[in-house]
Design a protein around this motif. Sequence first.
Motif, short mmCIF file in Angstrom:
data_model
loop_
_atom_site.label_atom_id
_atom_site.label_comp_id
_atom_site.label_asym_id
_atom_site.label_seq_id
_atom_site.Cartn_x
_atom_site.Cartn_y
_atom_site.Cartn_z
N MET A 105 0.89 -0.81 0.05
CA MET A 105 -0.17 0.10 -0.12
C MET A 105 0.67 1.05 0.30
SD MET A 105 -3.85 0.95 0.53
CE MET A 105 -3.92 -0.58 1.66
N THR A 106 0.60 2.10 -1.21
CA THR A 106 1.15 3.74 -1.35
C THR A 106 0.72 4.23 -0.40
OG1 THR A 106 2.45 2.40 -2.83
CG2 THR A 106 2.23 5.03 -2.57
N ALA A 140 -3.29 1.08 -3.14
CA ALA A 140 -3.55 -0.09 -2.65
C ALA A 140 -2.34 -0.86 -4.05
CB ALA A 140 -3.98 -1.15 -3.04
N ASP A 141 -1.17 -1.40 -4.18
CA ASP A 141 -0.42 -1.43 -4.80
C ASP A 141 -1.62 -2.09 -6.56
OD1 ASP A 141 1.38 -0.69 -4.30
OD2 ASP A 141 2.44 -2.91 -3.42
N ASP A 142 -2.55 -3.39 -6.43
CA ASP A 142 -2.96 -3.30 -7.10
C ASP A 142 -3.73 -2.44 -7.54
OD1 ASP A 142 -2.29 -6.08 -6.60
OD2 ASP A 142 -3.79 -6.73 -5.40
N VAL A 143 -4.42 -1.21 -7.35
CA VAL A 143 -5.27 -0.53 -8.05
C VAL A 143 -3.66 0.12 -9.01
CG1 VAL A 143 -6.00 2.54 -7.50
CG2 VAL A 143 -6.36 0.53 -6.38
N LEU A 144 -2.48 0.44 -8.49
CA LEU A 144 -1.39 0.92 -9.65
C LEU A 144 -1.59 -0.11 -11.23
CD1 LEU A 144 1.04 2.13 -7.20
CD2 LEU A 144 -0.55 3.80 -7.74
N GLY A 176 -0.55 -9.07 -14.86
CA GLY A 176 0.78 -8.37 -16.00
C GLY A 176 0.74 -7.70 -15.07
N VAL A 177 0.87 -6.88 -14.76
CA VAL A 177 2.25 -5.52 -14.44
C VAL A 177 3.07 -6.36 -12.41
CG1 VAL A 177 1.90 -3.56 -13.66
CG2 VAL A 177 0.22 -4.26 -15.51
N ALA A 178 3.22 -5.61 -12.55
CA ALA A 178 4.53 -5.87 -11.70
C ALA A 178 4.59 -4.32 -10.48
CB ALA A 178 5.68 -6.74 -11.30
N VAL A 179 4.23 -4.33 -9.36
CA VAL A 179 4.52 -2.81 -8.48
C VAL A 179 5.52 -2.98 -7.47
CG1 VAL A 179 3.31 -1.16 -7.99
CG2 VAL A 179 2.09 -2.84 -9.67
N LYS A 180 6.88 -1.82 -8.14
CA LYS A 180 7.71 -1.26 -6.81
C LYS A 180 7.69 -0.21 -6.64
CE LYS A 180 12.04 -2.26 -5.22
NZ LYS A 180 13.78 -2.82 -5.29
N THR A 184 -0.49 11.01 -13.94
CA THR A 184 -1.44 11.70 -13.93
C THR A 184 -2.86 11.34 -12.57
OG1 THR A 184 -1.46 12.71 -16.25
CG2 THR A 184 -3.85 12.99 -15.42
N MET A 185 -3.20 10.20 -12.48
CA MET A 185 -4.13 9.50 -11.00
C MET A 185 -3.61 9.52 -10.04
SD MET A 185 -6.52 6.71 -14.24
CE MET A 185 -7.16 6.77 -12.98
N THR A 186 -2.73 9.72 -9.48
CA THR A 186 -1.93 9.45 -8.84
C THR A 186 -1.10 10.19 -7.91
OG1 THR A 186 -0.19 8.06 -9.32
CG2 THR A 186 -2.00 6.54 -8.96
#
Length: 121
Positions: free
Chosen positions: A1-2, A15-19, A56-60, A97-99
């Motif tokens: 969570m960011t 949440a990272d899933d949202v990103l 299909g997306v990894a977030v760090k 833009t969104m975050t």
Amino acid sequence: MTELKSEGPGAIRIADDVLAVIAGAAALESDGVAGLAGIYSSDVNNKAVRKNIAKGVAVKVTGDSVALSLAISVKLGAKLQDVSREVQQRVKGAVETMTGLAVSEVNISVGALVDENKRRM
């Protein structure tokens, strides 16, 4: 969570899933992208498919910047470098833009070439 810094009382958490969903949706809008880790762009309007777009997306997240890695499928005949560059630009723009987070990198892995007539190569 960011957690984002806010000017008012309280905190904003993303949440990272949202990103990942933001990045995945932006990637699927790019010309030449057939899909994202098993999700084809023609299926994106299906509610069940949209729930899995983040796969299909990894977030760090590091501090207030984010690094993203995406696994995409590209339409046969499209220039891989051009498609990858467009995905990077769209994903970076959408997430920032969104975050309000800075995107430090967008890494692209091309996992498959897809013939629209045959679906997969």
